[in-house]
Design a protein around this motif. Structure first.
Motif, mmCIF file in Angstrom:
data_model
loop_
_atom_site.group_PDB
_atom_site.id
_atom_site.type_symbol
_atom_site.label_atom_id
_atom_site.label_comp_id
_atom_site.label_asym_id
_atom_site.label_seq_id
_atom_site.Cartn_x
_atom_site.Cartn_y
_atom_site.Cartn_z
ATOM 1 N N ILE A 262 -48.755 37.284 -27.094
ATOM 2 C CA ILE A 262 -49.517 36.804 -25.945
ATOM 3 C C ILE A 262 -48.699 35.762 -25.206
ATOM 4 O O ILE A 262 -47.655 35.320 -25.679
ATOM 5 C CB ILE A 262 -50.882 36.205 -26.375
ATOM 6 N N PHE A 263 -49.168 35.362 -24.019
ATOM 7 C CA PHE A 263 -48.530 34.278 -23.278
ATOM 8 C C PHE A 263 -48.746 32.953 -24.007
ATOM 9 O O PHE A 263 -49.783 32.731 -24.644
ATOM 10 C CB PHE A 263 -49.121 34.165 -21.876
ATOM 11 N N TYR A 264 -47.767 32.066 -23.887
ATOM 12 C CA TYR A 264 -47.920 30.708 -24.412
ATOM 13 C C TYR A 264 -48.719 29.884 -23.398
ATOM 14 O O TYR A 264 -48.399 29.860 -22.210
ATOM 15 C CB TYR A 264 -46.553 30.067 -24.640
ATOM 16 N N GLY A 265 -49.763 29.204 -23.877
ATOM 17 C CA GLY A 265 -50.625 28.421 -22.993
ATOM 18 C C GLY A 265 -51.733 29.245 -22.374
ATOM 19 O O GLY A 265 -52.230 28.901 -21.302
ATOM 20 N N LEU A 266 -52.124 30.324 -23.046
ATOM 21 C CA LEU A 266 -53.082 31.267 -22.465
ATOM 22 C C LEU A 266 -54.420 30.604 -22.137
ATOM 23 O O LEU A 266 -55.042 30.909 -21.110
ATOM 24 C CB LEU A 266 -53.291 32.442 -23.431
ATOM 25 N N ASP A 267 -54.881 29.687 -22.992
ATOM 26 C CA ASP A 267 -56.180 29.054 -22.758
ATOM 27 C C ASP A 267 -56.195 28.195 -21.495
ATOM 28 O O ASP A 267 -57.270 27.870 -20.975
ATOM 29 C CB ASP A 267 -56.575 28.188 -23.964
ATOM 30 N N ASP A 268 -55.030 27.824 -20.977
ATOM 31 C CA ASP A 268 -54.967 26.966 -19.794
ATOM 32 C C ASP A 268 -55.222 27.723 -18.495
ATOM 33 O O ASP A 268 -55.284 27.102 -17.424
ATOM 34 C CB ASP A 268 -53.599 26.274 -19.712
ATOM 35 N N ILE A 269 -55.322 29.054 -18.542
ATOM 36 C CA ILE A 269 -55.529 29.816 -17.297
ATOM 37 C C ILE A 269 -56.839 30.594 -17.339
ATOM 38 O O ILE A 269 -57.008 31.547 -16.582
ATOM 39 C CB ILE A 269 -54.350 30.777 -17.037
ATOM 40 N N LYS A 270 -57.767 30.179 -18.205
ATOM 41 C CA LYS A 270 -59.021 30.923 -18.346
ATOM 42 C C LYS A 270 -59.746 31.077 -17.021
ATOM 43 O O LYS A 270 -60.155 32.161 -16.649
ATOM 44 C CB LYS A 270 -59.926 30.211 -19.366
ATOM 45 N N GLN A 271 -59.932 29.982 -16.303
ATOM 46 C CA GLN A 271 -60.684 30.008 -15.057
ATOM 47 C C GLN A 271 -59.800 29.688 -13.849
ATOM 48 O O GLN A 271 -60.309 29.338 -12.789
ATOM 49 C CB GLN A 271 -61.837 28.995 -15.124
ATOM 50 N N ALA A 272 -58.481 29.826 -14.006
ATOM 51 C CA ALA A 272 -57.558 29.425 -12.935
ATOM 52 C C ALA A 272 -57.436 30.527 -11.885
ATOM 53 O O ALA A 272 -57.264 31.702 -12.224
ATOM 54 C CB ALA A 272 -56.188 29.089 -13.510
ATOM 55 N N SER A 273 -57.518 30.144 -10.625
ATOM 56 C CA SER A 273 -57.271 31.096 -9.539
ATOM 57 C C SER A 273 -55.789 31.163 -9.203
ATOM 58 O O SER A 273 -55.306 32.165 -8.689
ATOM 59 C CB SER A 273 -58.071 30.701 -8.301
ATOM 60 N N ASP A 274 -55.056 30.068 -9.481
ATOM 61 C CA ASP A 274 -53.605 30.032 -9.329
ATOM 62 C C ASP A 274 -52.974 29.966 -10.719
ATOM 63 O O ASP A 274 -53.360 29.124 -11.537
ATOM 64 C CB ASP A 274 -53.159 28.812 -8.521
ATOM 65 N N VAL A 275 -52.018 30.837 -10.975
ATOM 66 C CA VAL A 275 -51.347 30.895 -12.269
ATOM 67 C C VAL A 275 -49.845 30.803 -12.037
ATOM 68 O O VAL A 275 -49.298 31.485 -11.162
ATOM 69 C CB VAL A 275 -51.697 32.188 -13.032
ATOM 70 N N ILE A 276 -49.186 29.957 -12.825
ATOM 71 C CA ILE A 276 -47.731 29.819 -12.766
ATOM 72 C C ILE A 276 -47.147 30.451 -14.025
ATOM 73 O O ILE A 276 -47.619 30.187 -15.132
ATOM 74 C CB ILE A 276 -47.315 28.344 -12.678
ATOM 75 N N ILE A 277 -46.127 31.286 -13.874
ATOM 76 C CA ILE A 277 -45.467 31.934 -15.011
ATOM 77 C C ILE A 277 -44.019 31.462 -15.062
ATOM 78 O O ILE A 277 -43.294 31.532 -14.060
ATOM 79 C CB ILE A 277 -45.525 33.468 -14.904
ATOM 80 N N VAL A 278 -43.593 30.983 -16.234
ATOM 81 C CA VAL A 278 -42.227 30.490 -16.431
ATOM 82 C C VAL A 278 -41.577 31.235 -17.593
ATOM 83 O O VAL A 278 -42.212 32.032 -18.274
ATOM 84 C CB VAL A 278 -42.223 28.968 -16.686
ATOM 85 N N ASN A 279 -40.293 30.923 -17.813
ATOM 86 C CA ASN A 279 -39.519 31.635 -18.829
ATOM 87 C C ASN A 279 -39.735 31.139 -20.251
ATOM 88 O O ASN A 279 -39.647 31.916 -21.190
ATOM 89 C CB ASN A 279 -38.022 31.542 -18.508
ATOM 90 N N GLY A 280 -39.958 29.827 -20.434
ATOM 91 C CA GLY A 280 -39.987 29.291 -21.783
ATOM 92 C C GLY A 280 -41.055 28.232 -21.967
ATOM 93 O O GLY A 280 -41.630 27.703 -21.003
ATOM 94 N N GLU A 281 -41.295 27.909 -23.242
ATOM 95 C CA GLU A 281 -42.338 26.951 -23.581
ATOM 96 C C GLU A 281 -42.048 25.565 -23.014
ATOM 97 O O GLU A 281 -42.959 24.866 -22.551
ATOM 98 C CB GLU A 281 -42.493 26.861 -25.101
ATOM 99 N N ILE A 282 -40.791 25.140 -23.047
ATOM 100 C CA ILE A 282 -40.444 23.814 -22.528
ATOM 101 C C ILE A 282 -40.653 23.754 -21.014
ATOM 102 O O ILE A 282 -41.040 22.713 -20.470
ATOM 103 C CB ILE A 282 -39.003 23.450 -22.926
ATOM 104 N N ASP A 283 -40.424 24.874 -20.315
ATOM 105 C CA ASP A 283 -40.713 24.911 -18.879
ATOM 106 C C ASP A 283 -42.207 24.779 -18.629
ATOM 107 O O ASP A 283 -42.632 24.155 -17.651
ATOM 108 C CB ASP A 283 -40.194 26.213 -18.271
ATOM 109 N N LYS A 284 -43.022 25.362 -19.505
ATOM 110 C CA LYS A 284 -44.477 25.227 -19.369
ATOM 111 C C LYS A 284 -44.900 23.760 -19.530
ATOM 112 O O LYS A 284 -45.728 23.229 -18.783
ATOM 113 C CB LYS A 284 -45.182 26.101 -20.398
#
Length: 722
Positions: A262-284
């Motif tokens: 799964i994506f790392y940080g998945l719970d942080d986009i549950k109700q988000a209308s804007d989603v940012i996708i990055v390459n690595g955990e440290i970038d998140k």
């Protein structure tokens, strides 16, 4: 008796292939404790929670690299006070040696591997990918009966097995996406022996501008592996631990095996209308420092190159994490792809945009780290420039480009050059005949369709036009003239260039032919100016074949014009469900796209259909055989007509009927008249005064055209009066 049966059932249930040594109890030994059902339940849960093929050790944290592989070891359950195990039989040694030799033949290095233990090595097929990870798992049975192996790298999946004194069975396994939800391993922090971060690792993140508060919120932990402390990134869904990824001080990373991707940080986009996708955990974590917790990171694996076609979900293991979390992303109205600035990161952005829909994707532009380098990712922006700049990067994200959909601003440079005429050809180039200057000019990127009854001089007019443009602007041309022999076409072009007959023949009479020196100079001019498309074998050339060669000629020789003469010499095979009108429409669309994309003018000659009761008048563009699309789709439509009636005017007069001009800047509808240049028998230059008249002129042109009327005719067209 019931107690004995219960013990045997328990042993059969729990051992599942493990060999247990029998323990004899003396008659004087105390009676065994009564069997309690709840004790059986606890023992079953403890011993059967792990997959027997991949048993989980309680003593070490299990580490899996990005391929999804992890090595496990287990100890067979041996009763206490059982004494020493019996010696291994020589036959078992022989079988084990055979299995090791078979593994070595496949490139799997066994070394001092002990039977009964899962081992990890470099896969001989994929070599562990770019990270050179040890993603191959292999196992030899303690009894020497079986050896199995499998590569857990998503792009590989190589596996096989061999039994004692049998040949290997080799294939490729389906990757992790074939697992159902119930097949994934259930893990806990206690099983993985995860601990809070130590002071040293908190300081490591602080050097990367990531605070302890952010680390705590995202559940960053640590564990011990191979006598070193490694960072553990916990992957959670609804706060439950789903997977774990490890990072060592050597930058080596791996993940838990058998867990859902799964994506790392998945719970942080549950109700988000804007989603940012990055390459690595440290970038998140860096995005969160800049005020964007609505960010997720891919768990593993970057595609090496973009695929031409979008594969099906079950054939797309590299993006299995995307399909596992698709319900979270379907709710997002805007997805910002903040992938790395290198080529691999850009390929990832392209692949994600294709799967998520480019219409709702945005992309970022990374700022400069210094005068010579760009920041590679979010963490570099945070470290070198600061969180405010990282916030600007996200706020200034641009719409992801969609092929075929653009803003006018994307073409403002072209609009400016058109206004300032910086290229010089924006309004077209002159044909070299003043009679045509107001009616027709040659604009790069346009298609001109030319027609006329046979022997009207269509090819002669085009050849003269090309010679005029080359003389004035040095353009180069590609000729696909199937009706002409190469030597005859060369003769016609040389005569127009040198203004002398090529040979002493009936049409030349007593006019002096070109000299050998002039011929050699003319041959060099031919070779520098014109390139040929010839189909020398028995096959028929298709329009696709011609355009492919034309694209090569643009790149290699810089041609500015293409002549296809005529239409009926090409192969026009079409499918049974396609009409000729549809075929002509598609063909002309291909030609126009070539012309526009390569700024190359195309002249396309098409013969008219058979004219009933023809009385010598010029045909129109709707008379072209095949389809009305010849006039509908062309940029310019010209009819070349030659007078055949002595009572109607000079027989050497050529009427150029401009019947369509799409671009009013380059011309208009009307007629112009040209005459063949008649050379004197001597070397003196002819005296020519040029005049013209167009049918669209409001007043009659009373100026006269004076020209010598002497033979021979060399196909050199000049301006004429009516």
């Amino acid at each position: 008796m019931p107690s004995s049966v219960a013990c045997r059932s328990l042993r059969t249930l729990l051992m599942d292939g493990f060999e247990c040594l029998p323990v004899r109890c003396s008659a004087s030994a105390p009676a065994p404790a009564p069997f309690l059902p709840h004790r059986l339940l606890r023992l079953c849960v403890h011993l059967c929670s792990a997959n027997p093929r991949r048993p989980v050790s309680k003593n070490l944290p299990f580490c899996q690299k990005s391929s999804g592989f992890c090595s496990y070891s287990y100890r067979p359950l041996v009763p206490r006070n059982a004494g020493a195990l019996p010696a291994v039989h020589p036959t078992v040694h022989k079988r084990i040696d055979y299995l090791k030799s078979k593994l070595e033949e496949q490139g799997i290095r066994c070394g001092s591997v002990k039977p009964g233990k899962y081992c990890r090595n470099l896969c001989p097929k994929c070599q562990g990918g770019s990270s050179k990870e040890r993603c191959l798992s292999f196992f030899i049975n303690v009894d020497g009966e079986l050896a199995i192996w499998m590569c857990f790298r998503a792009k590989c999946g190589w596996r096989g097995s061999v039994r004692a004194f049998e040949e290997c069975k080799i294939g490729y396994a389906k990757t992790r996406q074939t697992l159902k939800l119930n097949d994934y391993r259930v893990i806990t922090e206690i099983d993985l022996q995860l601990e809070p971060l130590c002071t040293e690792l908190i300081a490591y993140f602080a050097e990367r501008s990531i605070s302890a508060k952010t680390l705590e919120r995202n559940g960053i932990m640590q564990c011990k592996h191979d006598d070193q402390i490694v960072i553990a990134f916990t992957y959670r869904r609804n706060a439950a631990l789903v997977s774990c990824k490890y990072l060592a001080s050597s930058k080596e990373c791996w993940q838990e095996t058998g867990t859902e991707h799964i994506f790392y940080g998945l719970d942080d986009i549950k109700q988000a209308s804007d989603v940012i996708i990055v390459n690595g955990e440290i970038d998140k974590l860096s995005m969160e420092e800049a005020g964007f917790p609505n960010c997720i990171s891919i768990p593993y694996g970057l595609p090496e190159q973009s695929s031409k076609e979008l594969p099906a979900e079950d054939e797309n293991p590299e993006f299995q994490y995307l399909w596992n979390c698709i319900e979270y992303l379907e709710k997002a109205s805007r997805i910002i792809l903040a992938t790395d600035a290198d080529s691999t990161g850009q390929v990832l952005a392209e692949e994600l945009a294709r799967r998520l829909g480019k219409e709702r994707c945005w992309r970022v532009t990374w700022p400069k780290k210094n005068a010579a380098e760009l920041c590679k990712d979010a963490n570099e922006v945070l470290m070198y420039i600061g969180p405010d700049e990282l916030r600007k990067v996200i706020e200034n994200a641009e719409l992801f480009p969609i092929m075929g959909l653009s803003h006018f601003s994307n073409f403002f440079n072209e609009v400016d050059s058109y206004y300032h005429r910086s290229h010089g050809f924006e309004l077209g180039v002159s044909t070299g005949w003043r009679a045509l200057d107001e009616l027709y000019n040659v604009v790069p990127g346009e298609l001109t369709v030319i027609t006329g009854v046979p022997n009207s001089g269509k090819s002669e007019w085009i050849d003269a036009l090309l010679c005029n443009i080359n003389k004035a602007h040095k353009w180069k041309f590609l000729l696909c003239s199937m009706e002409n022999k190469v030597r005859d076409h060369a003769r016609k072009l040389l005569e127009k260039h040198i203004n002398k007959p090529f040979i002493n023949s009936r049409y030349a009479e007593s006019t002096e032919r070109m000299s050998v020196r002039e011929l050699e100079e003319g041959k060099k001019w031919l070779d520098d100016t014109f390139y040929l498309i010839r189909c020398e074998d028995d096959s028929f050339p298709s329009i696709d074949w011609v355009l492919e060669l034309a694209k090569s000629a643009v790149v290699r020789y810089g041609i500015r014009g293409l002549v296809i003469d005529p239409y009926n010499e090409l192969d026009h095979q079409r499918s049974s469900n396609q009409t000729e009108t549809e075929y002509v429409s598609h063909m002309l669309t291909k030609i126009k796209r070539f012309a526009q994309h390569h700024a190359c003018h195309v002249w396309f000659v098409a013969h008219p259909r058979q004219l009933q009761n023809w009385r010598g008048y010029p045909p129109n563009l709707y008379d072209i055989s095949g389809s009305a699309h010849f006039i509908n789709k062309c940029d310019n439509g010209i009819v070349i007509h030659r007078n055949r009636n002595p009572n109607a005017g000079p027989l050497d007069r050529v009427q150029v009927c401009v019947r369509k001009v799409r671009n009013k800047v380059s011309g208009r509808i009307g007629d112009a008249f040209l005459s063949y240049n008649q050379m004197e028998t001597c070397n003196a230059s002819p005296c020519i005064m040029v005049a013209s008249r167009s049918m669209s002129d409001s007043d009659h042109d009373t100026s006269l055209c004076v020209f010598t009327i002497q033979k021979p005719q060399l196909g050199i067209l000049i301006d004429s009066c009516c």
